[in-house]
Design a protein around this motif. Structure first.
Motif, short mmCIF file in Angstrom:
data_model
loop_
_atom_site.label_atom_id
_atom_site.label_comp_id
_atom_site.label_asym_id
_atom_site.label_seq_id
_atom_site.Cartn_x
_atom_site.Cartn_y
_atom_site.Cartn_z
N ARG A 325 0.83 -1.20 0.00
CA ARG A 325 0.00 0.00 0.00
C ARG A 325 0.87 1.26 0.00
O ARG A 325 0.56 2.23 -0.69
CB ARG A 325 -0.93 0.01 1.22
N ALA A 326 1.95 1.24 0.77
CA ALA A 326 2.86 2.39 0.81
C ALA A 326 3.46 2.66 -0.57
O ALA A 326 3.49 3.81 -1.03
CB ALA A 326 3.96 2.15 1.84
N GLY A 368 -1.95 7.13 -10.28
CA GLY A 368 -1.61 7.13 -8.86
C GLY A 368 -2.74 6.67 -7.94
O GLY A 368 -2.53 5.79 -7.10
N PRO A 369 -3.94 7.24 -8.04
CA PRO A 369 -5.04 6.75 -7.20
C PRO A 369 -5.38 5.28 -7.44
O PRO A 369 -5.82 4.58 -6.52
CB PRO A 369 -6.21 7.66 -7.59
N LEU A 370 -5.16 4.81 -8.66
CA LEU A 370 -5.43 3.40 -8.97
C LEU A 370 -4.40 2.49 -8.30
O LEU A 370 -4.75 1.46 -7.72
CB LEU A 370 -5.42 3.19 -10.48
N THR A 371 -3.12 2.87 -8.39
CA THR A 371 -2.09 2.05 -7.74
C THR A 371 -2.23 2.09 -6.22
O THR A 371 -1.97 1.09 -5.54
CB THR A 371 -0.68 2.52 -8.14
N ALA A 372 -2.66 3.24 -5.69
CA ALA A 372 -2.86 3.33 -4.24
C ALA A 372 -3.95 2.35 -3.78
O ALA A 372 -3.85 1.74 -2.71
CB ALA A 372 -3.26 4.76 -3.85
N ARG A 373 -4.94 2.18 -4.60
CA ARG A 373 -6.07 1.32 -4.22
C ARG A 373 -5.81 -0.14 -4.52
O ARG A 373 -6.22 -1.03 -3.75
CB ARG A 373 -7.33 1.80 -4.96
N THR A 375 -2.67 -1.81 -5.75
CA THR A 375 -1.37 -2.48 -5.71
C THR A 375 -1.37 -3.63 -4.71
O THR A 375 -0.88 -4.73 -5.02
CB THR A 375 -0.25 -1.47 -5.34
N GLU A 376 -1.89 -3.40 -3.52
CA GLU A 376 -1.88 -4.44 -2.49
C GLU A 376 -2.73 -5.66 -2.87
O GLU A 376 -2.25 -6.80 -2.80
CB GLU A 376 -2.34 -3.85 -1.15
N PRO A 377 -3.99 -5.49 -3.32
CA PRO A 377 -4.74 -6.69 -3.71
C PRO A 377 -4.16 -7.41 -4.91
O PRO A 377 -4.22 -8.65 -4.98
CB PRO A 377 -6.16 -6.15 -4.00
#
Length: 414
Positions: A325-326, A368-373, A375-377
């Protein structure tokens, strides 16, 4: 029609449109930032219906939006927490600068633009967007996550590094001598250090001065103090965003909580205006010729930013999910990148640098907002496939998730 009437119509239409786009994004459970940017593109230079009368007001509103975003983020933390995080995270700042500045410099040299343009593009690809990331963290409800102080530390290190980078860049663009460049740099560093010392040592007195039982007086004093400090910081060639952030961390306790509640609606309004303003000043026709190099640069620096965030969060002993997430949250570029490119364009360094930087930032401010949301899943999905088994049941993940989401602000740091 009278100019004031046209202004009211234009600005009213902007605010109404933002409200409808925000409602649409909420229904889709998606950050509204990309929609705000696309709206700015549609009504900006070369768009469907360029605006004129309200543009100057929108520009001022955009500056206030960035300042309020950083102020609200600063209210989440205390000065002692900031100093502690900076002491522990400075290696992450060095890794961040190395991994993300070098691709921009290399691209400029490959395109034959010369060393000065390389320094410019290095700054464009290095600095994440504090404004976009602050908004994303709020939209996704992650201000209390364990990885958030790590993200914040990297952003603050980047913003503070601008006190060194911008005077050097300005001297290079102007062809100034060593003496003039050194004086500018000394003033900038001294101003940044003074503001930080005041925030750390005298934050309690500042909170007492600002405190008021009357919400109206509290709002006026906090907002006025923030804009004053931001303006002074910018005049001294220190980022206005850094000044606003330091005002936020200087306030604590009930004052910080009260200011947060009062300023939240203003932040949302002016932050939306900031993203629209960004789109308004981008001519869609200038993007296609530089789209391929901008896209290649975006792909490379998306990976390097994710790697930076993952490494920094791992170093802070954050869980694996928090590490991803970071990294994903740090991808967005925005206001600083455009400021840096604008300096080079004004100096006439390289005609194609401006469009390339604009295309690059537009790509990553949307991605950016897409990777923030996600990346982790996405990382969890591929980790599950690689392991050959399904993810553990929700009950097995609850302790880790609870630890990461219940703790607020710096209390979650290792």
């Amino acid at each position: 029609m009278h100019s004031s009437a046209i202004f009211l119509i234009e600005f009213g239409a902007i605010i109404l449109g933002l409200g409808l786009l925000g409602r649409l994004a909420g229904r889709l459970q998606f950050s509204p930032i990309p929609l705000y940017l696309l709206a700015g593109l549609a009504f900006g230079e070369g768009g469907l219906l360029p605006l004129g009368t309200s543009e100057e007001f929108v520009a001022i509103g955009a500056e206030i939006g960035v300042i309020l975003l950083l102020l609200m983020l600063g209210l989440e933390y205390t000065a002692s927490d900031l100093v502690s995080n900076l002491k522990t995270q400075y290696p992450a700042g060095l890794v961040d600068a190395t991994l993300n500045a070098l691709p921009g410099a290399a691209m400029a040299l490959l395109l034959g633009w010369g060393p000065v343009a390389a320094v410019v593009l290095a700054g464009v690809t290095w600095i994440s967007s504090s404004g976009v990331i602050a908004k994303v963290l709020g939209d996704l409800g992650r201000l209390g996550n364990r990885e958030t102080p790590v993200i914040l530390s990297i952003l603050v290190l980047e913003d503070l590094s601008m006190a060194v980078y911008l005077p050097i860049l300005t001297a290079l663009l102007a062809g100034a001598g060593i003496a003039a460049g050194s004086l500018t740099l000394a003033i900038a560093l001294g101003a940044a250090g003074l503001v930080l010392v005041l925030a750390v040592r005298y934050g309690r007195h500042i909170s007492r001065f600002v405190s008021s039982d009357d919400p109206e007086k509290l709002l006026l004093v906090v907002l006025g103090l923030t804009l004053l400090v931001a303006g002074i910081a910018q005049q001294l060639q220190v980022s206005a965003a850094v000044g606003a952030f330091l005002v936020g961390i200087a306030l604590s306790g009930e004052v910080a909580e009260g200011a947060h509640n009062l300023l939240a609606p203003l932040r949302d309004l002016f932050a939306a205006v900031f993203f629209v303003f960004f789109g308004l000043h981008t001519d869609p026709a200038s993007i296609p010729p530089v789209l391929l190099p901008a896209l290649a640069l975006a792909v490379v620096t998306t990976a390097t930013k994710i790697a930076t965030g993952y490494w920094a969060a791992k170093r802070a002993e954050v869980g694996v999910k928090g590490r991803w997430r970071a990294g994903g949250t740090l991808v967005a570029r925005g206001e600083f990148s455009i400021v840096i490119a604008g300096l080079a364009v004004t100096a006439g360094i390289e005609p194609s640098l401006g469009p390339l930087a604009t295309a690059y930032v537009l790509i990553l401010v949307v991605v950016g907002p897409l990777t923030a949301r996600y990346t982790e899943p996405v990382a969890a999905f591929f980790a599950g496939r690689k392991g050959g088994s399904a993810p553990p049941p929700a009950t097995e993940r609850l302790p880790e998730e609870s630890a990461e989401t219940v703790q607020s602000g710096p209390a979650g740091t290792a």
